[in-house]
Motif scaffolding. Sequence first.
Motif, PDB file in Angstrom:
ATOM      1  N   ALA A 170       0.779  -0.678  -0.162  1.00 48.40           N
ATOM      2  CA  ALA A 170       0.168  -0.227  -0.187  1.00 48.40           C
ATOM      3  C   ALA A 170       0.790   1.736  -0.235  1.00 48.40           C
ATOM      4  O   ALA A 170       0.482   2.232  -0.726  1.00 48.40           O
ATOM      5  N   GLY A 171       2.231   1.530   0.823  1.00 44.42           N
ATOM      6  CA  GLY A 171       2.671   2.551   0.723  1.00 44.42           C
ATOM      7  C   GLY A 171       3.909   2.524  -0.680  1.00 44.42           C
ATOM      8  O   GLY A 171       3.930   3.771  -0.883  1.00 44.42           O
ATOM      9  N   GLY A 172       3.317   1.889  -1.632  1.00 47.95           N
ATOM     10  CA  GLY A 172       4.018   2.364  -2.957  1.00 47.95           C
ATOM     11  C   GLY A 172       2.645   3.094  -3.892  1.00 47.95           C
ATOM     12  O   GLY A 172       2.741   3.603  -5.028  1.00 47.95           O
ATOM     13  N   LEU A 195      -0.015  -0.517 -10.212  1.00 49.23           N
ATOM     14  CA  LEU A 195       0.400  -1.146  -9.707  1.00 49.23           C
ATOM     15  C   LEU A 195       0.300  -1.767  -8.456  1.00 49.23           C
ATOM     16  O   LEU A 195      -0.098  -2.712  -8.651  1.00 49.23           O
ATOM     17  N   TYR A 196       0.784  -0.702  -7.694  1.00 50.36           N
ATOM     18  CA  TYR A 196       0.686  -1.487  -6.043  1.00 50.36           C
ATOM     19  C   TYR A 196      -0.517  -1.249  -5.471  1.00 50.36           C
ATOM     20  O   TYR A 196      -0.611  -2.194  -4.898  1.00 50.36           O
ATOM     21  N   ALA A 202      -1.909  -4.772  -3.805  1.00 52.59           N
ATOM     22  CA  ALA A 202      -2.109  -4.381  -2.305  1.00 52.59           C
ATOM     23  C   ALA A 202      -3.432  -4.922  -1.966  1.00 52.59           C
ATOM     24  O   ALA A 202      -3.949  -5.637  -1.472  1.00 52.59           O
ATOM     25  N   GLY A 203      -4.422  -4.904  -3.133  1.00 52.91           N
ATOM     26  CA  GLY A 203      -5.609  -5.117  -3.399  1.00 52.91           C
ATOM     27  C   GLY A 203      -5.907  -6.613  -2.659  1.00 52.91           C
ATOM     28  O   GLY A 203      -6.613  -7.866  -1.893  1.00 52.91           O
ATOM     29  N   SER A 238      -9.634  -4.592   0.428  1.00 47.82           N
ATOM     30  CA  SER A 238      -9.347  -4.790  -0.680  1.00 47.82           C
ATOM     31  C   SER A 238      -9.731  -3.541  -1.305  1.00 47.82           C
ATOM     32  O   SER A 238      -9.634  -3.471  -2.894  1.00 47.82           O
ATOM     33  N   LYS A 239     -11.273  -3.670  -1.498  1.00 46.36           N
ATOM     34  CA  LYS A 239     -12.464  -2.822  -2.443  1.00 46.36           C
ATOM     35  C   LYS A 239     -11.728  -1.061  -2.361  1.00 46.36           C
ATOM     36  O   LYS A 239     -11.540  -0.860  -3.433  1.00 46.36           O
ATOM     37  N   GLN A 240     -11.304  -1.010  -1.029  1.00 51.32           N
ATOM     38  CA  GLN A 240     -10.358   0.560  -1.572  1.00 51.32           C
ATOM     39  C   GLN A 240      -8.864   0.898  -2.052  1.00 51.32           C
ATOM     40  O   GLN A 240      -8.683   0.978  -2.937  1.00 51.32           O
ATOM     41  N   TYR A 241      -8.463  -0.617  -2.149  1.00 49.59           N
ATOM     42  CA  TYR A 241      -7.474  -0.514  -3.068  1.00 49.59           C
ATOM     43  C   TYR A 241      -7.121  -1.160  -4.905  1.00 49.59           C
ATOM     44  O   TYR A 241      -6.881  -0.581  -5.541  1.00 49.59           O
TER      45      TYR A 241
END
Length: 442
Positions: free
Chosen positions: A43-45, A53-54, A58-59, A71-74
Motif C-alpha cells: 500500500a505504501g507504493g 500496479l501497487y 495491495a488489493g 481490498s475493495k479500497q485498494y
Amino acid sequence: MCLLLLLQGCAYNSVLIAYPAQLASAKTALNSADPKSAVDKLAGGIQSRDGLLYAEEAGRAAQIIGDFTASKQYFQSAVSAYEKFDDQAVVSLSDVSAKGSSFLVNDNVIPYRGAGYERILLHQYQALNYLFSGDATGALVEVRRSNELQQLEQQRYEASSKTVQQMDNGTVSAEMDRLSQASGNLTSSFLSAYSYYVTGLLHELLGEANDAFIDYRKAAQLAPENTYVQQDLVRLAKALQMPQYEEFRQRWGEAPLPQANQGKVIFIVEQGFVPYKDSFGVPFTINGNWQTIALPTYKGSYIAPGGDTIDGLSQPLVTEPIVNIGALAITDLKEQLPWLLTRQVARVYAKSEMARNAEGSSGQTLGSVLMQVYNVVTEQADRRSWLTLPAQAQIAQRYVDAGNYQINLLHGNAEIEVQQGKTTLVWVIDTGNITRFYTRLI
C-alpha cells in the motif's frame, strides 16, 4: 555527478532494481502466518509512479488474507488509475517527460499501465470482494464491467494486430516461438474461461439466469474439457428451455439435479503465484559496433496441472482447471514483444549517439567512458507485472445433503455449512505453504 543523481533517483521505481526482486519479501510474507506486513508495504507504493500496479498488489494481498473491505479500497484506487489513463485525451507533460526519460534510461521510467488480462481480473476480484462482503448490487456492477472489458480488449487487440510490424530479428522470433510453446499455444491473453465462469456464477447466484447462460457458454468455448462448466450449461439450458439444450445434452450428458434436502457446494481453488518476468539479451549492430538490448521474457513453461482432491464430503471431489494465468501472462508478453523491440532499438541508438557525442577529438574521453558504463547499467528489461495473482485456478461442484462438513484440501481444512436449496460458495486460496478458506452461503 548528474549521472549519479539520476541513478540514485531511479533505484526506487523498478528502473535499476527489478520489480520481481522488490515483490519477493511481500510474497514471502503472504505465504506465512504473519501476512499483514505485506499489505502495508504494498500500500505504501500506491502514491509512486507505479501506483496502479501497487494498488493491484495491495488489493490482492488484502484479499488473500480475507480483508475484503481494504481490498475493495485498494482495487478502487487501481480502477481510478486505469480510468485516468483512459481519460488522457491529450498527452500530459508528465507523460512526455516519462517517455523522454525512458529513451535515456529504460522502459521502467514509464508509469505502469497494466495488461488487458490484469484489468479484467481486477473487476472480477472486485466482484468477489463485494459478494463476500454481502453487497450483491456492487458485485453485479463489477461483473458487468468485467464482461464489457473482455469485449473492449478483444476490439483493441484486433485493431492493434493490424498495425503491428514484425521486425526481422531471429533472436526475438525464436523467443516468441518458445513463449508460444511455453503457454500451451494459447491464442488470447485476455479471453479467460475463469472470468466468464465467475461472472456467470455470480449472475446465477444473484438471480440473472439468462446472463449466466451466456457467460457459461463463453466459458465452455474457452475451456471445452471442463465437465463442471458443461454441467452448468446443460442444466441452465434445460431450466431456461433454450433451443441448445438437446445439443448440449447429447454432447455432455444430462446434468445432475439436487435431491430432497440437498444444497450445492461450489469450490473455486486458486494456487500459487503467477510467474515473474525474466529477461534475455538481443544482439545487433549500430555504426558497426555490437550492441545488446534487454527484453522481458518468461523462463520455463507453465502448463496448468491436473486436479486436486477435496475430502470430507460424501465422497472425494476432484477439481478441474479453469484457467492458467501464467499462460495468459506469457501470451500477453508475446503480443507485446514486437513493440518492445522497436522501442528498445530506438533507445540504444539514442544512447549510442550520446556516447559518440561524448567522445573528444582524441578518441575515448572520461565522458564517453562514463556514458558507456551508464548505458550498460541502465539497460534493464521492464519486468513489471501483477505478481500476487494466482498461477492458476480450478473449480469443482456437487449437490450434497444439508449439514456441516469438515473438508480437507491441499495444506488446510475448514468446516462448511450446506443448507437445502442454497449454494455454499467456497473460495480457496493456496499460496504454497498456507491454504485459506472463505465461504459464503447464498
